[in-house]
Design a protein around this motif. Structure first.
Motif, PDB file in Angstrom:
ATOM      1  N   LEU B 315     -52.872  50.827 -63.878  1.00 10.17           N
ATOM      2  CA  LEU B 315     -52.131  49.807 -64.347  1.00 10.17           C
ATOM      3  C   LEU B 315     -52.389  48.662 -63.247  1.00 10.17           C
ATOM      4  O   LEU B 315     -52.725  47.449 -63.422  1.00 10.17           O
ATOM      5  N   TYR B 316     -52.109  49.046 -62.009  1.00  7.91           N
ATOM      6  CA  TYR B 316     -52.105  48.044 -60.914  1.00  7.91           C
ATOM      7  C   TYR B 316     -53.566  47.463 -60.745  1.00  7.91           C
ATOM      8  O   TYR B 316     -53.767  46.137 -60.504  1.00  7.91           O
ATOM      9  N   ALA B 317     -54.486  48.347 -60.870  1.00 10.17           N
ATOM     10  CA  ALA B 317     -55.663  47.890 -60.581  1.00 10.17           C
ATOM     11  C   ALA B 317     -56.379  46.814 -61.831  1.00 10.17           C
ATOM     12  O   ALA B 317     -56.994  46.097 -61.361  1.00 10.17           O
ATOM     13  N   GLU B 318     -55.913  47.315 -62.779  1.00 13.43           N
ATOM     14  CA  GLU B 318     -55.976  46.396 -63.947  1.00 13.43           C
ATOM     15  C   GLU B 318     -55.553  44.772 -63.598  1.00 13.43           C
ATOM     16  O   GLU B 318     -56.083  43.815 -63.599  1.00 13.43           O
ATOM     17  N   LEU B 319     -54.231  44.849 -63.189  1.00  8.73           N
ATOM     18  CA  LEU B 319     -53.311  43.521 -63.246  1.00  8.73           C
ATOM     19  C   LEU B 319     -54.055  42.727 -61.884  1.00  8.73           C
ATOM     20  O   LEU B 319     -54.300  41.595 -61.872  1.00  8.73           O
ATOM     21  N   LYS B 320     -54.324  43.444 -60.836  1.00  6.19           N
ATOM     22  CA  LYS B 320     -55.052  43.032 -59.685  1.00  6.19           C
ATOM     23  C   LYS B 320     -56.188  42.420 -60.047  1.00  6.19           C
ATOM     24  O   LYS B 320     -56.556  41.223 -59.487  1.00  6.19           O
ATOM     25  N   LYS B 321     -57.004  42.924 -60.774  1.00  6.04           N
ATOM     26  CA  LYS B 321     -58.685  42.580 -61.192  1.00  6.04           C
ATOM     27  C   LYS B 321     -58.334  41.185 -61.667  1.00  6.04           C
ATOM     28  O   LYS B 321     -59.322  40.116 -61.754  1.00  6.04           O
ATOM     29  N   SER B 322     -57.083  40.889 -62.745  1.00  7.47           N
ATOM     30  CA  SER B 322     -57.153  39.551 -63.061  1.00  7.47           C
ATOM     31  C   SER B 322     -56.471  38.430 -62.261  1.00  7.47           C
ATOM     32  O   SER B 322     -56.163  37.520 -62.607  1.00  7.47           O
ATOM     33  N   GLY B 323     -56.261  38.996 -61.103  1.00  6.51           N
ATOM     34  CA  GLY B 323     -55.861  37.729 -60.084  1.00  6.51           C
ATOM     35  C   GLY B 323     -54.210  37.793 -59.974  1.00  6.51           C
ATOM     36  O   GLY B 323     -53.624  36.857 -59.339  1.00  6.51           O
ATOM     37  N   ILE B 324     -53.658  38.693 -60.666  1.00 11.18           N
ATOM     38  CA  ILE B 324     -52.188  38.731 -60.505  1.00 11.18           C
ATOM     39  C   ILE B 324     -51.767  39.394 -59.228  1.00 11.18           C
ATOM     40  O   ILE B 324     -52.276  40.263 -58.687  1.00 11.18           O
ATOM     41  N   ARG B 325     -51.040  38.820 -58.355  1.00 15.27           N
ATOM     42  CA  ARG B 325     -50.512  39.383 -57.165  1.00 15.27           C
ATOM     43  C   ARG B 325     -49.329  40.339 -57.536  1.00 15.27           C
ATOM     44  O   ARG B 325     -48.235  40.166 -57.858  1.00 15.27           O
ATOM     45  N   VAL B 326     -49.850  41.657 -57.471  1.00 14.71           N
ATOM     46  CA  VAL B 326     -49.053  42.686 -57.742  1.00 14.71           C
ATOM     47  C   VAL B 326     -48.966  43.649 -56.781  1.00 14.71           C
ATOM     48  O   VAL B 326     -49.776  43.872 -55.739  1.00 14.71           O
ATOM     49  N   LYS B 327     -47.724  44.675 -56.460  1.00 12.15           N
ATOM     50  CA  LYS B 327     -47.581  45.568 -55.578  1.00 12.15           C
ATOM     51  C   LYS B 327     -46.931  46.680 -56.403  1.00 12.15           C
ATOM     52  O   LYS B 327     -46.116  46.664 -57.439  1.00 12.15           O
ATOM     53  N   VAL B 328     -47.222  47.746 -55.769  1.00 16.16           N
ATOM     54  CA  VAL B 328     -46.477  49.026 -56.441  1.00 16.16           C
ATOM     55  C   VAL B 328     -45.481  49.764 -55.230  1.00 16.16           C
ATOM     56  O   VAL B 328     -45.951  49.635 -53.888  1.00 16.16           O
ATOM     57  N   ASP B 329     -44.229  50.094 -55.625  1.00 11.65           N
ATOM     58  CA  ASP B 329     -43.571  50.716 -54.526  1.00 11.65           C
ATOM     59  C   ASP B 329     -43.269  52.226 -55.101  1.00 11.65           C
ATOM     60  O   ASP B 329     -42.278  52.457 -56.131  1.00 11.65           O
TER      61      ASP B 329
END
Lengths: 482, 482
Positions: B315-329
């Protein structure tokens, strides 16, 4: 068209006086102006925009490799410089000092940063406690000041703009990898983005950064054969870590000094860009950094003018929409010929001409600034054709610069040979070197050339020192340098 | 989970001590650190990145309205300040002076720019000859220095970062239009990008920029009720044009002085952003400027961990691809609860939780930092749902800030009323003012509040001066200010 302006280049030919050519071009193309402050220039919008493209691209590359930007004070307390012995010796003569502020004399003088290893080292010692805090990968975009005796616009100015990366690592190996990675990034950037071929290698000890263990550089050849150091990357060992107490608990729970690096490129790249690509007609800008990539010029008699300009505006909108940096010059008080010269002087990579006959045929004429090649293309394919030709111009400029460098690179066995070479020809000289400071100094004294670097991939491997004729420890590129 | 860290906020509640809350938050969230130089801070990556988003957005808005960036020297010869009388009086007490450089005493002291009207005015006089050279629309991103007696991180630091626009025009009307246009841009930027509602208006003469004819500002309310001037735009008339001889041949071929403007916002916006949105749990960042917009936290017992983390990464990869600034902890040595607190403290606008039950149901849980609202959404719609919720959070933060301001805005008729108000309540006070310096000064002396501005659109129109009770010339917003 009756009041047609006469185009006067006012540009000294390169062959006549390269230095005057350079100043003529940057002034006339409005890249810079002199300021009332000694050795400081004004970066005018046309010059600053080129720097903005460079900055954006480098910033993207830095972030992709895990670096983040920060900002540190430009004032550095005098005592900080004392902490790293070589560093203070290297920079002290060039520092400007703030001695008064807010109406009072300061207790401790403040230097204006010539580079920020000291103040950043101080902060890193607070932030780094454990191996978990490493690597610390920070970059800063900033102005720096070095009070130079001789200055030259862009290439050596009192105040200049740059980026300085400062990283800290657990091990020497990691820090050396970082040093090398950034040198690679600079190489890619110079070659792929600025179309400037560079020689990648290690600086000799006498030419390394004050305080570094090892300095690496990329070196570019200007059209007068002189070198510009276009970027440097330093492995600082634990020198600054010891000086500023950057310690961490390692994985075995023992205290270690961090291994640090620093690396930078500056607005001197603007000078290099101009001196690598420019010619007697003026500036020549690679498409990737050109503020205007395409200049559109309507052509033909007054009676068809309105119609032609109308079509130009439509095509302009199309190119603009695709993200191409395009402008129209539809002034009627200057001739197309005058405009051709003007935009060639300003280095615009591609010219688009549209006249009544082109209208009839549904075509336009594209002309390359660098090769003069003319290409008639269908209006229907315009965006794709423009993009293709811009990419070709970018590649063409790189190839031409590589060819120029090849034509002005020489190989010598002895100092006498080198002296003869330097008098007859411009360019870089490849020679063997034993590794002694004395031989290096002698080359400089007798030829005016300095060692640029020890290339990773020399054209050939030299076996004897050009001065003492002992066994060569390294193959070195020598050149007169800016 | 056995070695679970205890989350300790270490943040002083706002109600207990707002100043301590502020320092606690910016230190703990690693936005800044104190430097060894008096009044100067270090902008750490987490703080600097917020500034980078601000900068990118403003830069885009400036360019869209025809401005180009340039860079001028930061050194200003002492004689330059003498040329505009009010300007020198306003800035002289705060200047740092370079008196020595390159090992020698300078013949003329150099100030470090507190603002660049003087040196830019000098250059404009060279560049502007004819009405064809106008308007000249230039902006500069730079560091500036003001040697302030009292400093506060971001809000008032010795060195700070800002942009300063400097424009020159043919007529007063055009220059005033520009002044107003930039004020509008600042307003849109503050409200739509930073979610900070602002009061737009004109400064009283005693509060205007040193050398301006008229100064306009946007004023924001902090959570302690105090004001921050978040941006200013100045109509400079011909004051600097006369002082620096910025003249042009107009359309009738006669010499005229140009009308100039200047306008700026600075890194103090970071302070305002924090004080407008933060709460007792820490920072709260509007999505548009948040370095991390979404923090993803896997949940559940060790046995399902690998599977959950695997899905989180997808899901991280999906959000990241859309240009959302996302991180996983996905650290396993701290509990989800600890992480919730940590990222709330850091102001991350949206939290995404994924546990084994969510896996089964093909869903995730989204939680708003600002309202605490939880939303269960289908994984299939994730990107759209995240984008929607981020937009809602942005809007929600603006509405909350507007509501806070409404709740802390007061209207008074007399100075006594205002004094009582200032003692009981925090906030802004709307009052009538006759226009005299004396009455304005009396308000300041007796309440500690200064006139913020004369709003374009006051909530109500006042008829009598709160001090002298004469006819009000203006309706003014008063507040204690940073």
């Amino acid at each position: 068209m009756s009041k047609e302006k006469q185009f006067v280049t006012e540009i000294t030919p390169q062959g006549e006086d390269f230095s005057r050519w350079y100043i003529d071009v940057i002034k006339k193309a409005e890249l810079m102006d002199y300021s009332p402050v000694r050795g400081c220039i004004v970066f005018r919008p046309e010059g600053f925009e080129i720097w903005e493209y460079m900055k954006d691209e480098l910033d993207r590359m830095f972030k992709e490799t895990g670096h983040r930007n920060a900002y540190f004070p430009m004032f550095i307390p005098e005592s900080f410089f004392q902490k790293e012995k070589e560093h203070v010796e290297g920079f002290n003569p060039e520092l400007p000092w703030v001695t008064e502020a807010g109406g009072e004399k300061l207790e401790e003088r403040l230097a204006i940063r010539p580079t920020s290893e000291t103040i950043i080292g101080h902060m890193y010692s607070k932030w780094i406690q454990s191996y978990r805090d490493l690597p610390l990968l920070i970059n800063q975009w900033a102005n720096v000041v070095r009070w130079e005796k001789r200055t030259l616009p862009f290439l050596r100015t009192t105040e200049f703009l740059w980026q300085e990366g400062h990283t800290a690592h657990e091990t020497e190996e990691e820090a050396r990898q970082e040093t090398n990675q950034m040198l690679q990034i600079y190489t890619e950037f110079a070659e792929n983005f600025l179309a400037i071929p560079v020689i990648v290698g290690q600086k000799t000890p006498s030419e390394k950064f004050a305080g570094a263990v090892d300095t690496y550089s990329i070196e570019a050849m200007m059209k007068d054969g002189r070198a510009v150091q276009a970027g440097t990357s330093h492995y600082l060992g634990t020198n600054f870590a010891v000086a500023f107490d950057i310690k961490f608990l390692d994985r075995e729970n023992t205290q270690q000094f961090a291994h640090t690096t620093s690396w930078g490129v500056s607005t001197r790249l603007l000078g290099a860009l101009i001196m690598v690509h420019g010619d007697d007609r003026g500036l020549a800008l690679p498409p990737k950094v050109a503020p205007t990539q395409v200049i559109m010029i309507p052509i033909g008699p007054p009676k068809t003018r309105e119609q032609v300009v109308g079509r130009v505006d439509e095509l302009y909108a199309e190119l603009k929409k695709s993200g191409i940096r395009v402008k129209v010059d539809d002034r009627s008080d200057v001739s197309p010929g005058w405009k051709f010269n003007e935009y060639e002087m300003r280095g615009v990579p591609l010219r688009l001409e549209l006249g009544p006959r082109d209208m009839e045929n549904g075509q336009v004429v594209l002309v390359s600034r660098i090769s003069g090649e003319k290409r008639v293309v269908a209006q229907a394919d315009l965006t794709a054709e423009v993009e293709r030709m811009l990419a070709e111009i970018q590649a063409d400029m790189f190839e031409r610069a590589k060819q120029f460098r090849a034509d002005h690179s020489h190989s010598v066995e002895t100092l006498d040979e080198m002296k003869a070479m330097m008098e007859e020809k411009r360019g870089f000289v490849l020679a063997g070197w034993c590794g002694s400071d004395a031989c290096e100094r002698q080359v400089k004294e007798e030829t005016g050339a300095t060692s640029r670097n020890i290339p990773y991939q020399p054209a050939e491997k030299k076996t004897k020192c050009l001065v003492c004729e002992e066994k060569a420890a390294h193959t070195v590129v020598f050149a007169r340098a800016y």
